[in-house]
Write a protein that holds these residues in place. Structure first.
Motif, PDB file in Angstrom:
ATOM      1  N   ASP A 112       0.876  -1.260   0.048  1.00 17.78           N
ATOM      2  CA  ASP A 112      -0.001  -0.059   0.100  1.00 17.78           C
ATOM      3  C   ASP A 112       0.954   1.149  -0.012  1.00 17.78           C
ATOM      4  OD1 ASP A 112      -2.419  -1.406   0.003  1.00 17.78           O
ATOM      5  OD2 ASP A 112      -2.739  -1.349   2.168  1.00 17.78           O
ATOM      6  N   LEU A 113       2.104   1.162   0.195  1.00 21.31           N
ATOM      7  CA  LEU A 113       2.783   2.394  -0.062  1.00 21.31           C
ATOM      8  C   LEU A 113       3.247   2.634  -1.253  1.00 21.31           C
ATOM      9  CD1 LEU A 113       5.624   1.099   2.445  1.00 21.31           C
ATOM     10  CD2 LEU A 113       4.101   2.815   2.893  1.00 21.31           C
ATOM     11  N   SER A 114       3.773   3.846  -1.470  1.00 23.99           N
ATOM     12  CA  SER A 114       3.943   4.660  -3.039  1.00 23.99           C
ATOM     13  C   SER A 114       4.841   3.552  -3.606  1.00 23.99           C
ATOM     14  CB  SER A 114       4.674   6.128  -2.810  1.00 23.99           C
ATOM     15  OG  SER A 114       6.213   5.980  -2.384  1.00 23.99           O
ATOM     16  N   ALA A 115       4.572   3.312  -5.023  1.00 22.90           N
ATOM     17  CA  ALA A 115       5.409   2.222  -5.710  1.00 22.90           C
ATOM     18  C   ALA A 115       7.177   2.345  -5.577  1.00 22.90           C
ATOM     19  CB  ALA A 115       5.193   2.485  -7.015  1.00 22.90           C
ATOM     20  N   ASP A 116       7.660   3.590  -5.497  1.00 24.83           N
ATOM     21  CA  ASP A 116       8.944   3.853  -5.482  1.00 24.83           C
ATOM     22  C   ASP A 116       9.418   3.104  -3.858  1.00 24.83           C
ATOM     23  OD1 ASP A 116       9.347   4.227  -7.952  1.00 24.83           O
ATOM     24  OD2 ASP A 116       9.853   6.406  -7.562  1.00 24.83           O
ATOM     25  N   PHE A 117       8.874   3.581  -2.971  1.00 18.21           N
ATOM     26  CA  PHE A 117       9.091   3.411  -1.621  1.00 18.21           C
ATOM     27  C   PHE A 117       8.866   1.977  -1.191  1.00 18.21           C
ATOM     28  CE2 PHE A 117       8.441   3.987   3.095  1.00 18.21           C
ATOM     29  CZ  PHE A 117       9.838   4.095   3.611  1.00 18.21           C
ATOM     30  N   SER A 118       7.709   1.511  -1.786  1.00 14.58           N
ATOM     31  CA  SER A 118       7.288   0.186  -1.423  1.00 14.58           C
ATOM     32  C   SER A 118       8.346  -0.866  -1.882  1.00 14.58           C
ATOM     33  CB  SER A 118       6.000  -0.423  -2.222  1.00 14.58           C
ATOM     34  OG  SER A 118       5.579  -1.621  -2.106  1.00 14.58           O
ATOM     35  N   ALA A 119       8.853  -0.751  -3.170  1.00 13.84           N
ATOM     36  CA  ALA A 119      10.127  -1.341  -3.745  1.00 13.84           C
ATOM     37  C   ALA A 119      11.274  -1.281  -2.706  1.00 13.84           C
ATOM     38  CB  ALA A 119      10.287  -0.907  -5.254  1.00 13.84           C
ATOM     39  N   ALA A 120      11.783  -0.140  -2.257  1.00 11.91           N
ATOM     40  CA  ALA A 120      12.659   0.185  -1.421  1.00 11.91           C
ATOM     41  C   ALA A 120      12.566  -0.633  -0.049  1.00 11.91           C
ATOM     42  CB  ALA A 120      12.886   1.404  -1.258  1.00 11.91           C
ATOM     43  N   VAL A 121      11.367  -0.686   0.515  1.00 13.78           N
ATOM     44  CA  VAL A 121      11.166  -1.317   1.759  1.00 13.78           C
ATOM     45  C   VAL A 121      11.226  -2.645   1.413  1.00 13.78           C
ATOM     46  CG1 VAL A 121       9.403  -1.676   3.771  1.00 13.78           C
ATOM     47  CG2 VAL A 121       9.737   0.639   2.685  1.00 13.78           C
ATOM     48  N   SER A 122      10.568  -3.255   0.519  1.00 17.03           N
ATOM     49  CA  SER A 122      10.491  -4.446   0.365  1.00 17.03           C
ATOM     50  C   SER A 122      12.170  -5.258   0.186  1.00 17.03           C
ATOM     51  CB  SER A 122       9.809  -5.052  -1.029  1.00 17.03           C
ATOM     52  OG  SER A 122       8.376  -4.587  -0.946  1.00 17.03           O
ATOM     53  N   ARG A 123      12.823  -4.548  -0.729  1.00 18.78           N
ATOM     54  CA  ARG A 123      14.311  -5.134  -0.799  1.00 18.78           C
ATOM     55  C   ARG A 123      14.941  -5.107   0.680  1.00 18.78           C
ATOM     56  NH1 ARG A 123      13.856  -1.893  -5.133  1.00 18.78           N
ATOM     57  NH2 ARG A 123      15.130  -0.135  -4.050  1.00 18.78           N
ATOM     58  N   PHE A 124      14.605  -4.035   1.482  1.00 17.24           N
ATOM     59  CA  PHE A 124      15.303  -3.662   2.797  1.00 17.24           C
ATOM     60  C   PHE A 124      14.685  -4.913   3.675  1.00 17.24           C
ATOM     61  CE2 PHE A 124      15.402  -1.121   6.914  1.00 17.24           C
ATOM     62  CZ  PHE A 124      16.787  -1.493   7.398  1.00 17.24           C
ATOM     63  N   ALA A 133      22.051   3.049   8.740  1.00 16.77           N
ATOM     64  CA  ALA A 133      22.756   3.472   7.467  1.00 16.77           C
ATOM     65  C   ALA A 133      22.468   2.501   6.523  1.00 16.77           C
ATOM     66  CB  ALA A 133      24.461   3.371   7.902  1.00 16.77           C
ATOM     67  N   LEU A 134      22.294   1.129   7.135  1.00 20.93           N
ATOM     68  CA  LEU A 134      21.805  -0.053   5.856  1.00 20.93           C
ATOM     69  C   LEU A 134      20.672   0.387   5.104  1.00 20.93           C
ATOM     70  CD1 LEU A 134      22.751  -2.847   4.751  1.00 20.93           C
ATOM     71  CD2 LEU A 134      20.965  -3.564   6.482  1.00 20.93           C
ATOM     72  N   GLY A 135      19.704   0.885   5.844  1.00 18.13           N
ATOM     73  CA  GLY A 135      18.234   1.204   5.564  1.00 18.13           C
ATOM     74  C   GLY A 135      18.402   2.345   4.676  1.00 18.13           C
ATOM     75  N   ALA A 136      19.316   3.160   4.970  1.00 20.50           N
ATOM     76  CA  ALA A 136      19.445   4.611   4.180  1.00 20.50           C
ATOM     77  C   ALA A 136      19.966   4.170   2.647  1.00 20.50           C
ATOM     78  CB  ALA A 136      20.486   5.452   4.796  1.00 20.50           C
ATOM     79  N   HIS A 173       9.664   4.422  13.330  1.00 22.54           N
ATOM     80  CA  HIS A 173       9.337   5.413  12.019  1.00 22.54           C
ATOM     81  C   HIS A 173      10.576   5.334  11.065  1.00 22.54           C
ATOM     82  CE1 HIS A 173       6.996   8.325   9.828  1.00 22.54           C
ATOM     83  NE2 HIS A 173       8.495   8.692   9.579  1.00 22.54           N
ATOM     84  N   TRP A 174      10.229   4.935  10.049  1.00 20.36           N
ATOM     85  CA  TRP A 174      11.128   4.926   8.758  1.00 20.36           C
ATOM     86  C   TRP A 174      10.549   5.649   7.541  1.00 20.36           C
ATOM     87  CZ3 TRP A 174      16.174   2.169   8.887  1.00 20.36           C
ATOM     88  CH2 TRP A 174      16.264   1.502  10.118  1.00 20.36           C
ATOM     89  N   SER A 175      11.157   6.065   6.931  1.00 19.54           N
ATOM     90  CA  SER A 175      10.536   6.842   5.567  1.00 19.54           C
ATOM     91  C   SER A 175      11.528   6.926   4.371  1.00 19.54           C
ATOM     92  CB  SER A 175       9.809   8.340   5.985  1.00 19.54           C
ATOM     93  OG  SER A 175      10.999   9.017   6.223  1.00 19.54           O
ATOM     94  N   ASP A 176      11.047   7.614   3.416  1.00 21.13           N
ATOM     95  CA  ASP A 176      11.673   7.918   2.040  1.00 21.13           C
ATOM     96  C   ASP A 176      12.728   8.844   2.271  1.00 21.13           C
ATOM     97  OD1 ASP A 176       9.881   9.814   1.831  1.00 21.13           O
ATOM     98  OD2 ASP A 176       9.424   9.495  -0.233  1.00 21.13           O
ATOM     99  N   ASP A 177      12.548   9.816   3.410  1.00 22.10           N
ATOM    100  CA  ASP A 177      13.276  10.987   3.387  1.00 22.10           C
ATOM    101  C   ASP A 177      13.839  11.359   4.978  1.00 22.10           C
ATOM    102  OD1 ASP A 177      11.130  11.925   4.741  1.00 22.10           O
ATOM    103  OD2 ASP A 177      11.019  13.681   3.303  1.00 22.10           O
ATOM    104  N   GLY A 178      13.505  10.257   5.982  1.00 27.92           N
ATOM    105  CA  GLY A 178      13.906  10.306   7.368  1.00 27.92           C
ATOM    106  C   GLY A 178      12.907  11.516   7.994  1.00 27.92           C
ATOM    107  N   HIS A 179      11.979  11.761   7.574  1.00 31.95           N
ATOM    108  CA  HIS A 179      10.964  12.515   8.239  1.00 31.95           C
ATOM    109  C   HIS A 179       9.448  11.716   8.473  1.00 31.95           C
ATOM    110  CE1 HIS A 179      13.584  16.044   8.106  1.00 31.95           C
ATOM    111  NE2 HIS A 179      13.617  15.766   6.748  1.00 31.95           N
TER     112      HIS A 179
END
Length: 180
Positions: free
Chosen positions: A21-33, A158-161, A174-180
């Motif tokens: 349900d996350l935005s497409a780019d962030f969903s892909a990043a979270v899934s890989r992490f 750092a790994l997540g970033a 809390h984790w996000s695509d920009d740290g906020h």
């Protein structure tokens, strides 16, 4: 007819816990992490992803009434959320004590620790609340495919970033695509 504020509202407009349900780019990043963490034997528990704006509204104003002493009669209405924040008596007067108590019950029911924003990375599908455990001394693949042994939370962050999943240090899950 409006329903007065209180714990019955906590179950309305549930927050998703699905990475899809996350935005497409962030969903892909979270899934890989998350996949890298789980492949290494870490445990990942997801508490929240996409938050409906109606839920953000309820959380925000419950906090403001309960914690900041906002006058419940001044809360703006939101389409689709027929809530009565004021708890008016038969004469139409606001019952401030009941309104504050009901708002405080909502804050507790939601598990709110910090003042919720009306618009946030969660309502935009750009944040995830997750707890990551059992990662210490595990060898985890970086986004570049290198093995890294994690010995500190700072290394985890750092790994997540590197994957595009940034930790907000002041908000434990809390984790996000920009740290906020």
């Amino acid at each position: 007819m409006s329903t007065v504020s209180g714990t019955t509202w906590v179950q309305q407009f549930p927050t998703s816990t699905s990475v899809a349900d996350l935005s497409a780019d962030f969903s892909a990043a979270v899934s890989r992490f998350i996949a890298a963490l789980r492949d290494a034997g870490a445990q990942v528990s997801i508490a929240a992803t996409l938050r409906p704006p109606e839920r953000a509204y309820l959380m925000h104003y419950a906090w403001r009434i309960a914690q900041e002493q906002l006058d419940p009669a001044t809360v703006p209405a939101m389409d689709g959320v027929d809530i009565d924040w004021t708890h008016r008596n038969a004469q139409g007067q606001t019952q401030l004590q009941q309104a504050r108590q009901a708002a405080a019950q909502m804050v507790t029911g939601y598990g709110i620790v910090y003042r919720p924003a009306l618009t946030s990375r969660h309502t935009e599908g750009r944040a995830i609340d997750m707890n990551i455990t059992q990662y210490l001394n595990k060898s985890v693949a970086t986004a570049a495919g290198q093995a890294q042994t994690l010995t500190t939370a700072a290394q985890l962050h750092a790994l997540g970033a590197g994957y595009g999943v940034h930790k907000l240090a002041s908000d434990p899950p809390h984790w996000s695509d920009d740290g906020h």
